[in-house]
Enzyme design. Sequence first.
Site, short mmCIF file in Angstrom:
data_model
loop_
_atom_site.label_atom_id
_atom_site.label_comp_id
_atom_site.label_asym_id
_atom_site.label_seq_id
_atom_site.Cartn_x
_atom_site.Cartn_y
_atom_site.Cartn_z
CD GLN A 53 -2.86 1.09 2.30
OE1 GLN A 53 -2.79 1.72 3.21
NE2 GLN A 53 -3.97 0.37 2.10
CB CYS A 83 -4.82 7.63 5.15
SG CYS A 83 -3.89 7.99 7.10
CG HIS A 154 -13.57 3.33 5.49
ND1 HIS A 154 -12.31 3.35 6.42
CD2 HIS A 154 -14.63 3.43 6.39
CE1 HIS A 154 -12.69 3.39 7.87
NE2 HIS A 154 -14.11 3.44 7.42
N GLY A 195 -14.68 -1.33 6.69
CA GLY A 195 -15.32 -0.60 7.72
C GLY A 195 -16.31 -1.13 8.47
N GLY A 196 -15.97 -1.18 9.79
CA GLY A 196 -16.92 -1.80 10.89
C GLY A 196 -17.49 -3.20 10.72
#
Length: 315
Positions: A53, A83, A154, A195-196
């Site tokens: 990444q 980010c 995300h 995400g989550g």
Amino acid sequence: MMDYTDRHFRVVMRQVSRHALLYTEMVVAQALHHGRRETLLGFDPIEKPIALQLGGDDPDLLAEAAELAERWGYDEINLNVGCPSPKVKKGRFGACLMAEPQQVAHCIEAMAAACRLPVTVKHRIGIDERDSYAELLEFVDTVAAAGCQRFAVHARKAWLEGLDPKQNRTVPPLRYDLVHALKRDRPGLIVELNGGLESLNACQEHLEAVDGVMVGRAAYAHPLQWNRVDQEIFGDNNATPVKASKVLQGVLPHAERWCSGGGRLWPIARHLVHLVEGVSGARYWRRQLSVEASDRSARPDVLKRAMQQLEERGL
């Protein structure tokens, strides 16, 4: 995840899943240009398949990084456009680049031209007031036209002003519906949801609507919670759920190579303390491992003893 998904944690997670694609921490392209390449790019071959990444906004530097990634044996390059940290924003990369889809496209074109590896993007559903579905589509379409065919999304937007990185992981609401809609409206693209995601069941539910899922902090906090991923997600009927003792057994050769080269044991052992949880004596085992492995003179035999303790308990 910075300070988490280093080469040692990736070795740990490779014991849990043989098939999942593992990601490095975000490596800044400018840092690669100025050296420290073994530190920034080095990995144990057992970590593969592995994606590098990258962070950056300079097409030339990113092209150089892509060429290095292929030379070092990575399987994929992922550009981080998600980010939200102020430090990353100051460097003009990360989530702030969602406001400049054409610049991201230039970066993707340069990387794709410099290597034969797949070039993918990780991003948010939006930033600040630029959070409409139309703007998300515009970003994805622009970047896809430059050659990116896989997007890890995300499902939260990022507030670049007013929220710190930790708050940006929890305060903006999750909008899974937008990621599902993106896959529905752009069926030719590979869309992954991030995400989550706290459990394998949650991942399986979303895989009904998207092509893949990306799990970060839940994997770090509860590594063995994911020990059925090869069977249930990848359909590997020969895979068996790994135990904590087997993870340690698999990590030992890496620890021996690392320590024989002058490395300390603690950078490896710190990723193992979450292996055992929810059973009697788990807290004592974690404390003992932490105390022994943090000693500067600690050697891999500390892990061997910890493994034997787990084997005696059938863990």
